[in-house]
Write a protein that holds these residues in place. Structure first.
Motif, PDB file in Angstrom:
ATOM      1  N   LYS A  93       0.828  -1.226   0.000  1.00  0.00           N
ATOM      2  CA  LYS A  93       0.000   0.000   0.000  1.00  0.00           C
ATOM      3  C   LYS A  93       0.852   1.263   0.000  1.00  0.00           C
ATOM      4  O   LYS A  93       0.408   2.334  -0.414  1.00  0.00           O
ATOM      5  CB  LYS A  93      -0.980   0.004   1.171  1.00  0.00           C
ATOM      6  N   ASN A  94       2.086   1.143   0.460  1.00  0.00           N
ATOM      7  CA  ASN A  94       3.010   2.279   0.411  1.00  0.00           C
ATOM      8  C   ASN A  94       3.898   2.130  -0.832  1.00  0.00           C
ATOM      9  O   ASN A  94       4.719   1.220  -0.905  1.00  0.00           O
ATOM     10  CB  ASN A  94       3.869   2.290   1.672  1.00  0.00           C
ATOM     11  N   PRO A  95       3.753   3.028  -1.815  1.00  0.00           N
ATOM     12  CA  PRO A  95       4.494   2.841  -3.079  1.00  0.00           C
ATOM     13  C   PRO A  95       6.011   2.766  -2.896  1.00  0.00           C
ATOM     14  O   PRO A  95       6.693   2.136  -3.710  1.00  0.00           O
ATOM     15  CB  PRO A  95       4.101   4.060  -3.917  1.00  0.00           C
ATOM     16  N   ILE A  96       6.512   3.380  -1.823  1.00  0.00           N
ATOM     17  CA  ILE A  96       7.964   3.307  -1.583  1.00  0.00           C
ATOM     18  C   ILE A  96       8.379   1.852  -1.320  1.00  0.00           C
ATOM     19  O   ILE A  96       9.470   1.425  -1.695  1.00  0.00           O
ATOM     20  CB  ILE A  96       8.365   4.216  -0.398  1.00  0.00           C
ATOM     21  N   LYS A  97       7.471   1.100  -0.668  1.00  0.00           N
ATOM     22  CA  LYS A  97       7.779  -0.298  -0.334  1.00  0.00           C
ATOM     23  C   LYS A  97       7.330  -1.287  -1.415  1.00  0.00           C
ATOM     24  O   LYS A  97       7.649  -2.473  -1.351  1.00  0.00           O
ATOM     25  CB  LYS A  97       7.091  -0.675   0.985  1.00  0.00           C
ATOM     26  N   ALA A  98       6.560  -0.821  -2.378  1.00  0.00           N
ATOM     27  CA  ALA A  98       6.011  -1.734  -3.396  1.00  0.00           C
ATOM     28  C   ALA A  98       7.107  -2.256  -4.327  1.00  0.00           C
ATOM     29  O   ALA A  98       8.059  -1.539  -4.654  1.00  0.00           O
ATOM     30  CB  ALA A  98       4.938  -1.001  -4.212  1.00  0.00           C
ATOM     31  N   LYS A  99       6.950  -3.526  -4.733  1.00  0.00           N
ATOM     32  CA  LYS A  99       7.947  -4.142  -5.627  1.00  0.00           C
ATOM     33  C   LYS A  99       7.901  -3.511  -7.017  1.00  0.00           C
ATOM     34  O   LYS A  99       6.830  -3.104  -7.485  1.00  0.00           O
ATOM     35  CB  LYS A  99       7.669  -5.645  -5.764  1.00  0.00           C
ATOM     36  N   VAL A 100       9.056  -3.535  -7.667  1.00  0.00           N
ATOM     37  CA  VAL A 100       9.163  -3.034  -9.049  1.00  0.00           C
ATOM     38  C   VAL A 100       8.171  -3.795  -9.935  1.00  0.00           C
ATOM     39  O   VAL A 100       8.040  -5.017  -9.813  1.00  0.00           O
ATOM     40  CB  VAL A 100      10.610  -3.229  -9.569  1.00  0.00           C
ATOM     41  N   GLY A 101       7.464  -3.059 -10.793  1.00  0.00           N
ATOM     42  CA  GLY A 101       6.535  -3.711 -11.727  1.00  0.00           C
ATOM     43  C   GLY A 101       5.112  -3.770 -11.214  1.00  0.00           C
ATOM     44  O   GLY A 101       4.193  -4.065 -11.980  1.00  0.00           O
ATOM     45  N   THR A 102       4.908  -3.513  -9.905  1.00  0.00           N
ATOM     46  CA  THR A 102       3.532  -3.532  -9.389  1.00  0.00           C
ATOM     47  C   THR A 102       2.831  -2.218  -9.762  1.00  0.00           C
ATOM     48  O   THR A 102       3.480  -1.211 -10.060  1.00  0.00           O
ATOM     49  CB  THR A 102       3.514  -3.713  -7.850  1.00  0.00           C
ATOM     50  N   ILE A 103       1.504  -2.269  -9.730  1.00  0.00           N
ATOM     51  CA  ILE A 103       0.720  -1.098 -10.153  1.00  0.00           C
ATOM     52  C   ILE A 103       1.014   0.112  -9.266  1.00  0.00           C
ATOM     53  O   ILE A 103       1.162   1.237  -9.745  1.00  0.00           O
ATOM     54  CB  ILE A 103      -0.790  -1.451 -10.169  1.00  0.00           C
ATOM     55  N   ARG A 104       1.130  -0.128  -7.963  1.00  0.00           N
ATOM     56  CA  ARG A 104       1.396   1.022  -7.079  1.00  0.00           C
ATOM     57  C   ARG A 104       2.799   1.583  -7.285  1.00  0.00           C
ATOM     58  O   ARG A 104       3.011   2.792  -7.199  1.00  0.00           O
ATOM     59  CB  ARG A 104       1.145   0.632  -5.625  1.00  0.00           C
ATOM     60  N   LYS A 105       3.761   0.703  -7.557  1.00  0.00           N
ATOM     61  CA  LYS A 105       5.118   1.207  -7.831  1.00  0.00           C
ATOM     62  C   LYS A 105       5.094   2.091  -9.076  1.00  0.00           C
ATOM     63  O   LYS A 105       5.725   3.141  -9.136  1.00  0.00           O
ATOM     64  CB  LYS A 105       6.076   0.018  -8.027  1.00  0.00           C
ATOM     65  N   LEU A 106       4.314   1.646 -10.069  1.00  0.00           N
ATOM     66  CA  LEU A 106       4.288   2.371 -11.341  1.00  0.00           C
ATOM     67  C   LEU A 106       3.462   3.656 -11.283  1.00  0.00           C
ATOM     68  O   LEU A 106       3.827   4.653 -11.894  1.00  0.00           O
ATOM     69  CB  LEU A 106       3.707   1.465 -12.438  1.00  0.00           C
TER      70      LEU A 106
END
Ligand SMILES: Nc1ncnc2c1ncn2[C@@H]1O[C@@H]2COP(=O)(O)O[C@H]2[C@H]1O
Length: 140
Positions: A93-106
């Protein structure tokens, strides 16, 4: 259908930033089927009802204001293990912690403006789908 469906919400930040298309493309490419979809705006009253589980959290008022600040896209998605698979696709839920390639990261910019919602368990998925859609709006 329980276990096979989840509710996604493309949040006001992602809609404003022009990400409806890219996010839908991402979801469909991951093998989800759209069973219901609509673009709408929700009142603060409805947002409070939807997020009642969070009402004791400090971020509740801000969350409610944000979710009713502009259009959103509501989607019922179907896939095996929909809740788990969709949460993997959207990321932390926190984009800083989201994995590369996930919707929130992007597409997300902060913990609050995190672009997309996914139900957190099967019981909530059912409640959330029924909260926003009536029988005649859902197509299996
Ligand atoms: N600590 C927090 N600060 C601000 N917003 C939060 C915080 N934790 C959760 N949220 C928001 O509350 C939302 C609850 O639904 P979501 O999981 O879709 O996304 C969550 C975030 O947008």
């Amino acid at each position: 259908m329980i276990g096979k469906i989840t509710l996604a919400i493309i949040k006001p930040d992602a809609v404003k930033n022009g990400y409806i298309g890219p996010i839908l493309f991402h979801i469909i490419n991951a093998g989800f089927f759209i069973r219901a979809i609509k673009m709408t705006e929700i009142s603060q009253k409805l947002a409070k009802k939807f997020y009642y589980e969070h009402k004791k959290n400090l971020f509740f008022e801000s969350l409610v204001k944000f979710m009713s600040s502009g259009p959103i896209v509501l989607i019922i998605l179907e896939k095996e293990n929909a809740v788990k698979n969709f949460r993997n696709l959207i990321g932390n839920k926190n984009p800083i912690k989201a994995k590369v390639g996930t919707i929130r990261k992007l597409y997300a910019s902060s913990l609050e403006k995190n672009a997309i919602h996914g139900s957190d368990n099967d019981k909530n998925a059912f409640r959330e789908c029924r909260f926003y859609f009536s029988d005649i709006e859902i197509f299996f």
